[in-house]
Design a protein around this motif. Structure first.
Motif, short mmCIF file in Angstrom:
data_model
loop_
_atom_site.label_atom_id
_atom_site.label_comp_id
_atom_site.label_asym_id
_atom_site.label_seq_id
_atom_site.Cartn_x
_atom_site.Cartn_y
_atom_site.Cartn_z
N GLY A 53 0.14 6.87 -0.76
CA GLY A 53 1.15 5.82 -0.91
C GLY A 53 2.56 6.39 -0.76
N ARG A 90 0.83 -1.21 0.00
CA ARG A 90 0.00 0.00 0.00
C ARG A 90 0.87 1.26 0.00
N HIS A 91 2.03 1.16 -0.63
CA HIS A 91 2.87 2.36 -0.72
C HIS A 91 3.32 2.57 -2.16
N ASN A 92 3.73 3.78 -2.48
CA ASN A 92 4.28 4.09 -3.79
C ASN A 92 5.71 4.57 -3.62
#
Lengths: 362, 96
Positions: free
Chosen positions: A303, A280-282
Motif C-alpha cells: 500500500g 488500496r494504498h496506505n
C-alpha cells in the motif's frame, strides 16, 4: 488474400527473429514466450501454407500478426531497456485482479512524448481460440498472455509521469473483465461501441473513468496531478471526458462521497465475481517522510509502495517552498525521481531477499 | 493524446469461431461442441432474462454478446442445452 500474403509475413518474421535472437530478458517467462513464438512461427513456415484457402488464410494472418506484436513488445522489454521499478509496481497491482502467473507485463517504448497507451485486441477469448487452434494443427501452445503497455522512451524513468501507467493498467483490467463493454450492452443494447457517436462517447468515457478510478485506488490523486499538467481544463471530447469531470469523479471516490461511476463499475464487478474498486494504498505523511532527509522512503507494505508516487507528486508541487527550495528546478526533478526509484528498488529487492531466506523462492 | 489508449475494435477471434463452426457443421471435429453449446446456452439464458448481462463469463464474451445483439430472436426460440447444425449455420452466417 492468398498464400503470398502469408509468405510475405513469414519472411518479415524470419528477419525479425534473426534480430531478436540475442535479446537477454530479465525473467524466465519472457524467454519462454520468445521460444514459444519462435516454435509457432517455425511450425507455420515449415507447413504447407501454400495450400491455405478461405478462412484458414485469415486465421494464419491473424496468428502471424499476433507473433509480430509479441516480438515487438519483447524487443522493448529486454534486461537493460525495461523500466523495471514501475513494472514491478504494476505487477503488484495486477495481482489484486487476475492471476499474475498467467501474464507478462511488457512495454513498448515510443519516440513520441506523452505517448502512454495500453494496446488491447487479444482477449482471453482470443487466446483460448488461438491455443486450441495451434495445439490441434501445430502441436504447440503459448503459455502466457502479454499485457502490452506503451510509454515514451524519454519518460521511461520519469516516475512522476509514469503514474499514467496505473491508468493504462486500468484499461487492461477493464478490457479483461469486460466492464465498460457490459455497461454499454446493458445501457444501449449493443456490443459495438462504434454503432453511433453516442455509443462511442458513452463507451469511451466509461473506459476513461474506470482507468482513472483504478489508478486512484493505488496512487490516490497522483494521476490527476499529472493529468492537470498535460490536459488542464480540456473539455469533453468523443474519446475522453472533460478533465474537470475526471478530477471530480476521482475526488468523490477518494473522499468516499457518492460516486455514480464507481457504483456502476462495482455493480458489474460484483456480478462478475471480481474484486470491487476500493482504496488500496496506505498514506505516508509528507512531514515525516524519509525524503526530507534526501534518502529513499522505508516502505512497509505494498500500500505504501503504490503511495510513493503520490508522495513524489506532493513534494514536487511544493518544491519551491519545501526542503527542496534551494535546489535548481532540474535537480528537484532528478532528486524526486531518484528517491522514488530507489525506494521502489529497495522495497522489491528486500522482499525478494526475504523470500529467498524464507525458502519461498529458490 | 493525454493519457491515451489504443483499443482495437477488430474482432480478432472471429476466424477461430468460423473454423470451429464449420467443423461442427461438417461433422469433422466435435471437440469444441461442448464449449460452443455452453456459450449458446449462456446467450439464450441472458436473452430470456434468466441471467444478468453483467454476469456473462469472459471465456466466450464476444461470441455470447454477438448472439445477443444479432441473433436474439433465434435465441428466444431455442430449447435445451445441445444444439444442431441448423443453429450453427445460422450463427456462422452472422459471423461471416
Amino acid at each position: 488474400m492468398n498464400y503470398k500474403t502469408i509468405e510475405f509475413l513469414l519472411l518479415q518474421l524470419e528477419e525479425s527473429f534473426s534480430k531478436s535472437r540475442s535479446n537477454i530478458y530479465s525473467e524466465v517467462k519472457k524467454e519462454q514466450h520468445f521460444r514459444e513464438l519462435y516454435q509457432l512461427f517455425k511450425s507455420i513456415r515449415d507447413s504447407e501454407y501454400r495450400r491455405l484457402r478461405g478462412n484458414e488464410l485469415y486465421v494464419h494472418f491473424n496468428i502471424l500478426t499476433y507473433i509480430f506484436k509479441g516480438l515487438e513488445y519483447l524487443d522493448n522489454s529486454t534486461l537493460n531497456v525495461i523500466p523495471y521499478e514501475i513494472v514491478s509496481c504494476l505487477e503488484k497491482a495486477l495481482s489484486d485482479w487476475i492471476r499474475r502467473e498467467d501474464f507478462i507485463v511488457v512495454t513498448s517504448l515510443s519516440n513520441r512524448n506523452l505517448d502512454f497507451y495500453f494496446e488491447s485486441g487479444y482477449s482471453e477469448e482470443y487466446f483460448q481460440g488461438l491455443n486450441k487452434y495451434v495445439s490441434k494443427f501445430y502441436g504447440t501452445t503459448i503459455t502466457h498472455r502479454l499485457i502490452r503497455i506503451g510509454l515514451p522512451k524519454v519518460l521511461a524513468r520519469d516516475y512522476l509521469s509514469c503514474v499514467a501507467l496505473y491508468h493504462e493498467l486500468g484499461h487492461f483490467v477493464d478490457n479483461e473483465l469486460n466492464i465498460s463493454k457490459k455497461l454499454l450492452l446493458e445501457t444501449y443494447k449493443t456490443d459495438n461501441p462504434r454503432k453511433s457517436p453516442s455509443t462511442f462517447m458513452y463507451y469511451s468515457h466509461r473506459t476513461e473513468y474506470f482507468a482513472d478510478l483504478f489508478a486512484a485506488q493505488y496512487i490516490n490523486d497522483a494521476s490527476d496531478s499529472f493529468l492537470n499538467y498535460i490536459a488542464y481544463d480540456e473539455p469533453d471530447s468523443q474519446t475522453h471526458p472533460a478533465t474537470a469531470k475526471r478530477t471530480k469523479v476521482v475526488q468523490e471516490f477518494l473522499s468516499n462521497q457518492y460516486c455514480m461511476e464507481k457504483n456502476d463499475f462495482n455493480k458489474v464487478l460484483k456480478a462478475s465475481g471480481s474484486p470491487q474498486l476500493s482504496l488500496r494504498h496506505n498514506s505516508i505523511d509528507v512531514s515525516n517522510s524519509d525524503f526530507i532527509d534526501l534518502v529513499p522512503q522505508n516502505l512497509e507494505n505494498d500500500g505504501q509502495l503504490h503511495y510513493i508516487f503520490k508522495l513524489g507528486w506532493d513534494i514536487w508541487k511544493e518544491s519551491d517552498d519545501n526542503f527542496l527550495k534551494d535546489f535548481k528546478s532540474r535537480q528537484k526533478h532528478q532528486i524526486i525521481n531518484n528517491l522514488i526509484e530507489k525506494s521502489i528498488s529497495n522495497y522489491t529487492i528486500s522482499a525478494q531477499w526475504k523470500k529467498l531466506n524464507d525458502g519461498t523462492i529458490q | 493524446m493525454f493519457l491515451a489508449k489504443s483499443t482495437s475494435y477488430f474482432q480478432t477471434q472471429v476466424p477461430f469461431y468460423i473454423k470451429v463452426l464449420e467443423n461442427l457443421i461438417d461433422n469433422k471435429d466435435l471437440d469444441e461442441k461442448g464449449g460452443i453449446d455452453s456459450a449458446i446456452f449462456e446467450a439464450k439464458e441472458v436473452a430470456k432474462g434468466n441471467k444478468q448481462v453483467f454476469s456473462i463469463g469472459k471465456e466466450h464474451y464476444y461470441f455470447v454478446t454477438t448472439l445477443l445483439t444479432r441473433y436474439k430472436d433465434n435465441l428466444l426460440d431455442l430449447e435445451g442445452n445441445s444444439f444442431d447444425e441448423e443453429t450453427y449455420s445460422g450463427i456462422l452466417e452472422i459471423l461471416k
